[in-house]
Design a protein around this motif. Structure first.
Motif, mmCIF file in Angstrom:
data_model
loop_
_atom_site.group_PDB
_atom_site.id
_atom_site.type_symbol
_atom_site.label_atom_id
_atom_site.label_comp_id
_atom_site.label_asym_id
_atom_site.label_seq_id
_atom_site.Cartn_x
_atom_site.Cartn_y
_atom_site.Cartn_z
ATOM 1 N N ARG A 121 28.600 35.453 37.108
ATOM 2 C CA ARG A 121 29.456 35.430 38.300
ATOM 3 C C ARG A 121 29.356 34.070 38.984
ATOM 4 N NH1 ARG A 121 32.424 37.116 42.299
ATOM 5 N NH2 ARG A 121 31.733 37.255 44.456
ATOM 6 N N LEU A 122 28.164 33.528 39.071
ATOM 7 C CA LEU A 122 27.993 32.220 39.710
ATOM 8 C C LEU A 122 28.631 31.111 38.884
ATOM 9 C CD1 LEU A 122 24.357 32.609 41.053
ATOM 10 C CD2 LEU A 122 26.467 32.469 42.415
ATOM 11 N N GLU A 123 28.629 31.247 37.571
ATOM 12 C CA GLU A 123 29.316 30.247 36.754
ATOM 13 C C GLU A 123 30.826 30.331 36.960
ATOM 14 O OE1 GLU A 123 26.312 29.228 33.078
ATOM 15 O OE2 GLU A 123 27.699 30.905 32.813
ATOM 16 N N ALA A 124 31.335 31.551 37.152
ATOM 17 C CA ALA A 124 32.771 31.718 37.397
ATOM 18 C C ALA A 124 33.137 31.248 38.798
ATOM 19 C CB ALA A 124 33.169 33.186 37.220
ATOM 20 N N ARG A 125 32.244 31.444 39.757
ATOM 21 C CA ARG A 125 32.484 31.050 41.144
ATOM 22 C C ARG A 125 31.164 30.565 41.739
ATOM 23 N NH1 ARG A 125 36.759 31.103 43.973
ATOM 24 N NH2 ARG A 125 36.668 31.086 46.216
ATOM 25 N N PRO A 126 30.830 29.300 41.514
ATOM 26 C CA PRO A 126 29.513 28.779 41.925
ATOM 27 C C PRO A 126 29.229 28.856 43.423
ATOM 28 C CG PRO A 126 30.610 27.241 40.450
ATOM 29 C CD PRO A 126 31.601 28.298 40.789
ATOM 30 N N THR A 127 30.263 28.972 44.243
ATOM 31 C CA THR A 127 30.044 29.066 45.687
ATOM 32 C C THR A 127 29.950 30.510 46.174
ATOM 33 O OG1 THR A 127 32.421 28.909 46.084
ATOM 34 C CG2 THR A 127 31.156 26.844 46.177
ATOM 35 N N ALA A 128 29.925 31.464 45.245
ATOM 36 C CA ALA A 128 29.850 32.884 45.632
ATOM 37 C C ALA A 128 28.568 33.126 46.420
ATOM 38 C CB ALA A 128 29.890 33.781 44.397
ATOM 39 N N ASP A 129 28.707 33.868 47.508
ATOM 40 C CA ASP A 129 27.524 34.200 48.298
ATOM 41 C C ASP A 129 27.346 35.718 48.443
ATOM 42 O OD1 ASP A 129 29.632 34.679 50.017
ATOM 43 O OD2 ASP A 129 29.086 33.113 51.449
ATOM 44 N N LYS A 130 28.167 36.457 47.668
ATOM 45 C CA LYS A 130 28.051 37.919 47.661
ATOM 46 C C LYS A 130 28.121 38.431 46.228
ATOM 47 C CE LYS A 130 29.950 38.583 52.193
ATOM 48 N NZ LYS A 130 30.895 39.216 53.059
ATOM 49 N N CYS A 131 27.432 39.530 45.978
ATOM 50 C CA CYS A 131 27.525 40.181 44.670
ATOM 51 C C CYS A 131 28.928 40.771 44.538
ATOM 52 C CB CYS A 131 26.454 41.253 44.522
ATOM 53 S SG CYS A 131 26.682 42.703 45.592
ATOM 54 N N ILE A 132 29.288 41.147 43.359
ATOM 55 C CA ILE A 132 30.638 41.648 43.116
ATOM 56 C C ILE A 132 30.915 42.935 43.898
ATOM 57 C CG2 ILE A 132 30.110 42.957 41.018
ATOM 58 C CD1 ILE A 132 33.221 40.762 41.570
ATOM 59 N N ASP A 133 29.914 43.792 44.051
ATOM 60 C CA ASP A 133 30.119 45.048 44.778
ATOM 61 C C ASP A 133 30.392 44.795 46.258
ATOM 62 O OD1 ASP A 133 29.769 46.543 42.462
ATOM 63 O OD2 ASP A 133 27.624 46.853 42.821
ATOM 64 N N CYS A 134 29.608 43.944 46.889
ATOM 65 C CA CYS A 134 29.805 43.657 48.314
ATOM 66 C C CYS A 134 31.120 42.917 48.543
ATOM 67 C CB CYS A 134 28.634 42.853 48.869
ATOM 68 S SG CYS A 134 27.109 43.828 49.006
ATOM 69 N N LYS A 135 31.464 42.017 47.642
ATOM 70 C CA LYS A 135 32.731 41.289 47.762
ATOM 71 C C LYS A 135 33.908 42.254 47.615
ATOM 72 C CE LYS A 135 35.236 37.640 48.208
ATOM 73 N NZ LYS A 135 35.397 37.046 49.527
ATOM 74 N N THR A 136 33.804 43.177 46.670
ATOM 75 C CA THR A 136 34.856 44.178 46.470
ATOM 76 C C THR A 136 35.019 45.040 47.720
ATOM 77 O OG1 THR A 136 34.436 44.212 44.088
ATOM 78 C CG2 THR A 136 35.629 46.088 45.007
ATOM 79 N N LEU A 137 33.903 45.476 48.303
ATOM 80 C CA LEU A 137 33.969 46.275 49.531
ATOM 81 C C LEU A 137 34.622 45.486 50.667
ATOM 82 C CD1 LEU A 137 30.518 48.105 49.524
ATOM 83 C CD2 LEU A 137 32.783 49.134 49.248
ATOM 84 N N ASP A 138 34.281 44.206 50.790
ATOM 85 C CA ASP A 138 34.913 43.348 51.804
ATOM 86 C C ASP A 138 36.424 43.298 51.611
ATOM 87 O OD1 ASP A 138 32.529 42.774 53.029
ATOM 88 O OD2 ASP A 138 32.422 40.688 52.312
ATOM 89 N N GLU A 139 36.846 43.139 50.365
ATOM 90 C CA GLU A 139 38.283 43.047 50.079
ATOM 91 C C GLU A 139 38.994 44.371 50.365
ATOM 92 O OE1 GLU A 139 38.405 41.532 46.089
ATOM 93 O OE2 GLU A 139 37.845 39.517 46.741
ATOM 94 N N ILE A 140 38.342 45.485 50.077
ATOM 95 C CA ILE A 140 38.923 46.799 50.382
ATOM 96 C C ILE A 140 39.076 46.954 51.893
ATOM 97 C CG2 ILE A 140 38.485 49.303 50.352
ATOM 98 C CD1 ILE A 140 37.182 48.823 47.538
ATOM 99 N N ARG A 141 38.018 46.607 52.637
ATOM 100 C CA ARG A 141 38.088 46.680 54.107
ATOM 101 C C ARG A 141 39.199 45.785 54.642
ATOM 102 N NH1 ARG A 141 32.495 45.519 54.108
ATOM 103 N NH2 ARG A 141 31.431 47.450 53.692
ATOM 104 N N GLU A 142 39.303 44.603 54.070
ATOM 105 C CA GLU A 142 40.329 43.659 54.507
ATOM 106 C C GLU A 142 41.728 44.244 54.312
ATOM 107 O OE1 GLU A 142 41.637 39.310 52.974
ATOM 108 O OE2 GLU A 142 39.496 39.547 53.385
ATOM 109 N N LYS A 143 41.939 44.883 53.153
ATOM 110 C CA LYS A 143 43.238 45.512 52.881
ATOM 111 C C LYS A 143 43.506 46.664 53.830
ATOM 112 C CE LYS A 143 44.064 44.572 48.008
ATOM 113 N NZ LYS A 143 44.072 45.168 46.661
ATOM 114 N N GLN A 144 42.491 47.491 54.061
ATOM 115 C CA GLN A 144 42.661 48.691 54.891
ATOM 116 C C GLN A 144 42.871 48.349 56.361
ATOM 117 O OE1 GLN A 144 39.221 51.071 54.091
ATOM 118 N NE2 GLN A 144 40.247 52.230 52.474
ATOM 119 N N PHE A 145 42.112 47.388 56.841
ATOM 120 C CA PHE A 145 42.121 47.108 58.278
ATOM 121 C C PHE A 145 42.810 45.807 58.644
ATOM 122 C CE2 PHE A 145 38.192 49.616 57.490
ATOM 123 C CZ PHE A 145 38.629 50.788 58.090
ATOM 124 N N GLY A 146 43.286 45.087 57.650
ATOM 125 C CA GLY A 146 43.982 43.834 57.924
ATOM 126 C C GLY A 146 43.118 42.810 58.625
#
Length: 147
Positions: A121-146
């Motif tokens: 994951r870090l090789e794909a996105r070296p600046t990532a600061d969240k695991c894939i699960d937490c990032k996915t949850l953030d994106e879901i919240r973002e979609k739901q709550f704008g």
């Protein structure tokens, strides 16, 4: 399309060899941190070269066209390049912060839950600061709550 615009469309992070951890190797050891520091520095240098290319391109191509359509086309091209460079300037800042995190031994772990983000994951996105699960949850919240 300008040279810098066509170069920008090429993938940036393709010039490194994937890291191959040894069996039982400790996560985010010095070898791994050096690998990611190298990727980030290479990426940063490439972005800085793009900035220089844009400045030179705009200086070389700046003309006062008598035709309003030509002038508008040039202004739009410059505007797109400047917006792209602004995004890249923000990315350079994020890269610098990530390099600092590596120097502080605070790289490779999720800032939300603390688990290992993972080499691939870090090789794909070296600046990532969240695991894939937490990032996915953030994106879901973002979609739901704008958010």
């Amino acid at each position: 399309m300008s040279d810098s615009a066509s170069l920008h469309s090429q993938p940036v992070l393709k010039s490194f060899s994937p890291y191959q951890p040894e069996p039982g190797e400790e996560y985010m050891n010095e070898k791994q941190r050096a690998h990611f520091r190298g990727i980030l520095l290479g990426w940063r240098n490439q972005l800085m070269e793009e900035v220089d290319r844009t400045v030179h391109h705009m200086q070389d191509e700046a003309a006062n066209y008598p035709d309003p359509a030509d002038r508008a086309t040039q202004e739009e091209e410059f505007s797109l390049e400047l917006r792209t460079r602004d995004r890249e300037r923000k990315l350079i800042r994020k890269i610098d912060n990530t390099i600092e995190a590596i120097a502080q031994d605070d790289y490779g772990y999720c800032e939300t839950c603390g688990i290992e983000i993972g080499i691939r994951r870090l090789e794909a996105r070296p600046t990532a600061d969240k695991c894939i699960d937490c990032k996915t949850l953030d994106e879901i919240r973002e979609k739901q709550f704008g958010i």
